[in-house]
Design a protein around this motif. Structure first.
Motif, short mmCIF file in Angstrom:
data_model
loop_
_atom_site.label_atom_id
_atom_site.label_comp_id
_atom_site.label_asym_id
_atom_site.label_seq_id
_atom_site.Cartn_x
_atom_site.Cartn_y
_atom_site.Cartn_z
N UNK A 224 0.84 -1.20 0.00
CA UNK A 224 0.00 0.00 0.00
C UNK A 224 0.88 1.25 0.00
N UNK A 225 0.37 2.32 -0.57
CA UNK A 225 1.16 3.53 -0.77
C UNK A 225 1.11 4.51 0.39
N UNK A 226 0.19 4.31 1.33
CA UNK A 226 0.07 5.19 2.50
C UNK A 226 0.52 4.46 3.75
N UNK B 149 -3.12 13.96 -3.68
CA UNK B 149 -3.66 12.61 -3.74
C UNK B 149 -3.66 12.11 -5.18
N UNK B 150 -3.09 10.96 -5.40
CA UNK B 150 -3.07 10.31 -6.70
C UNK B 150 -3.57 8.88 -6.54
N UNK C 22 -3.67 1.53 -4.05
CA UNK C 22 -3.14 2.41 -5.09
C UNK C 22 -3.22 3.89 -4.75
N UNK C 23 -3.99 4.26 -3.73
CA UNK C 23 -4.08 5.67 -3.34
C UNK C 23 -2.75 6.09 -2.73
N UNK C 24 -2.20 7.20 -3.23
CA UNK C 24 -0.89 7.62 -2.74
C UNK C 24 -0.87 9.13 -2.51
N UNK C 25 0.12 9.56 -1.77
CA UNK C 25 0.30 10.96 -1.42
C UNK C 25 1.60 11.44 -2.04
N UNK C 26 1.52 12.46 -2.90
CA UNK C 26 2.72 12.95 -3.58
C UNK C 26 2.97 14.40 -3.22
N UNK D 128 -7.42 15.51 3.19
CA UNK D 128 -6.96 15.46 1.80
C UNK D 128 -7.99 14.80 0.88
N UNK D 129 -8.96 14.10 1.48
CA UNK D 129 -10.05 13.50 0.70
C UNK D 129 -11.36 13.79 1.42
#
Length: 528
Positions: A220-222, A508-509, A524-528, A246-247
């Motif tokens: 996971x990306x978070x 958020x991507x 797949x949810x990630x923080x850039x 952020x969401x």
């Protein structure tokens, strides 16, 4: 001749300068390295504002809790749906239909629960049987199952009492999330296989989850996700705008344009499998007259409801029950109820509803004809949609108002028959099979047919045939018949198809809106 003392002094100064420069560069490099390490180790934490959440238990087999804990990434099911409403294997790798009453399911290997316990067929049998327990309030939805057996560690056999075509689709419902049999109190200590693991929970306020480093589908990306449960839609919007989250789920239509114009905010708006519709109390005269119900359909300007109440982004006008994006929808075979006030008045007159005293309002049986619309406020589109339709009814002489109730009070009124029209928004195909909604609402002895008082022997027969026939073409024919009949009989009036609106910060991507609204936070949810 060179002065040696001066030369020595110069050399000493030069060496000192070089040493200082080297030391400075070393310090600068060390600081840069520290910054890089600090950035690499900084936790990726995302705050999320959601409309609905668990009020007490986190057990997915309890009522509708499974939806909330799946949205949080805690649990998974044997099969699920992707963003195109295509069924895909999740904790299963596939299934085989042995015969009309037997289904053999192969499980994914090397999957573990959050505490490291292996997921095997024992856990699957345990998870399904928990839902089948008569003490479970939703057990009747799974009474088609006769037995669940573990053939080996990674093979499960489900047998049904009679042919039941939606069997596999029913396993996508989060109520049958696969849980860890080793955990005795899943209400307070959830243990699933999802991309995120439980950290803490404050009932009705906050749920915190951490990255599952052993997730079978990849990292996971978070690192952390914090779900804030915020019932007020404007507050959710303000939290996103202020950077507190952020969401933000369920952005109200009136806020969309303003937020979309803000730098650093993205608006996601997609069609879903949710329909806004009104239950009609057909036990109450004159709503027991089909012509009156059809007249109400013609009195509704659905485009105006969408434009005025939903700001043109919260939905699209409904034809039948199912949105056209659903492969089982019969919309192409239906002639939509157009907005036609004159036709509505003619049909009402045929039922004895006219302006008898010339005061501009319609009368029935010597009294003013009224239609009140009851609904709830937790979904931001419901109140303005009800108010818009009440105004449209008043325009043709029907006394009408929108009555906003707490969800529990509304359900009680519906069960007691204390209503004219009840506006709801249902996910009409969360399992991807048409039988889920149609049987619950139009079978004569079902709960929601009990609300409307609807009973139709042909519909009962078609639904039984659709449920027990394994030929998909035949099933489509039966369910199309049901949709056409429900469209004509109008025990429910379909108003709009719901578009889900989610706001995210541009950091958020990888966020995707799923049409069945069951999947939300993914790996797949990630923080850039």
């Amino acid at each position: 001749m060179m002065d040696l003392r001066k030369s020595s002094t110069y050399i000493i100064i030069l060496l000192c300068t070089i040493s200082i420069l080297i030391a400075g560069c070393a310090d600068q490099q060390q600081n840069e390295d520290n910054n890089i390490n600090e950035n690499e180790t900084q936790a990726k934490i995302v705050e999320i504002a959601q409309t609905f959440g668990p009020s007490d238990s986190l057990d997915p087999s309890s009522r509708w809790v499974g939806w909330y804990v799946r949205e949080a990434g805690l649990y998974e099911t044997l099969f699920s749906y992707d963003e195109n409403m295509e069924m895909i294997p999740e904790l299963a790798t596939g299934y085989e239909t042995i015969n009309d009453t037997a289904w053999q399911i192969t499980l994914r290997e090397n999957v573990t629960f959050h505490d490291g316990t292996p997921m095997t067929s024992e856990a699957v049998v345990y998870s399904i049987n928990r839902v089948r327990d008569p003490d479970n309030t939703r057990s009747s939805q799974y009474d088609f199952i006769e037995d669940v057996q573990a053939l080996d560690d990674y093979t499960v056999l489900i047998t049904t009492e009679k042919p039941y075509a939606p069997a596999i689709a029913s396993l996508t419902d989060p109520i049958v999330s696969i849980v860890n049999p080793e955990v005795t109190d899943l209400a307070t200590s959830p243990s699933g296989t999802g991309p995120y693991a439980f950290e803490s929970f404050e009932p009705g306020i906050e749920l915190v989850v951490n990255k599952n480093n052993n997730y079978w589908a990849g990292q996971p990306q978070l690192d952390v996700a914090v779900f804030n449960y915020v019932s007020d839609p404007v507050t959710r919007s303000l939290k996103l705008e202020g950077g507190d989250v952020q969401i933000a789920d369920g952005i109200p239509p009136a806020e969309v344009a303003r937020l979309d114009a803000k730098d650093g905010i993205s608006i996601h708006n997609e069609e879903t499998m949710r329909t806004g519709f009104m239950y009609v109390n057909t036990r109450k005269a004159p709503l027991d007259d089909i012509h009156v119900r059809q007249a109400i359909n013609h009195a509704i300007d659905r485009e105006q409801v969408i434009d005025a109440a939903l700001e043109g982004v919260g939905g699209s006008p409904a034809v039948g029950l199912f949105p056209s994006l659903f492969s089982w929808s019969a919309n192409e075979q239906l002639d939509p109820y157009d907005h036609n006030p004159e036709k509505a008045l003619d049909m009402l007159a045929q039922a004895g509803i006219e302006d008898e005293d010339g005061d501009g309002t319609l009368d029935y049986a010597g009294e003013t004809f009224s239609l009140n619309i009851k609904t709830y406020a937790s979904r931001p589109e419901m109140k303005p949609a009800a108010e818009a339709m009440a105004a449209q009814f008043r325009e043709i002489g029907i006394e009408s108002e929108a009555i906003i109730l707490e969800s529990g009070a509304l359900s009680a009124d519906m069960s007691d028959g204390n209503y004219d029209l009840g506006l709801y928004a249902w996910g009409v195909a969360p399992t991807g099979d048409p039988d889920y909604f149609l049987s619950q609402h139009f079978v004569s002895d079902s709960k929601y047919a009990g609300w409307t008082g609807y009973s139709n022997e042909d519909v009962d027969e078609w639904l039984e045939m659709g449920r027990t026939n394994m030929d998909s073409d035949k099933r489509l024919e039966y369910y199309n018949n049901v949709q056409k009949e429900a469209f004509e009989d109008c025990p429910e009036i379909f108003v709009f198809y719901y578009r889900k609106t989610v706001g995210t910060s541009d950091e958020i991507q990888g966020f995707t809106i799923y049409p069945n609204e069951i999947t939300f936070l993914t790996e797949n949810v990630r923080l850039e």
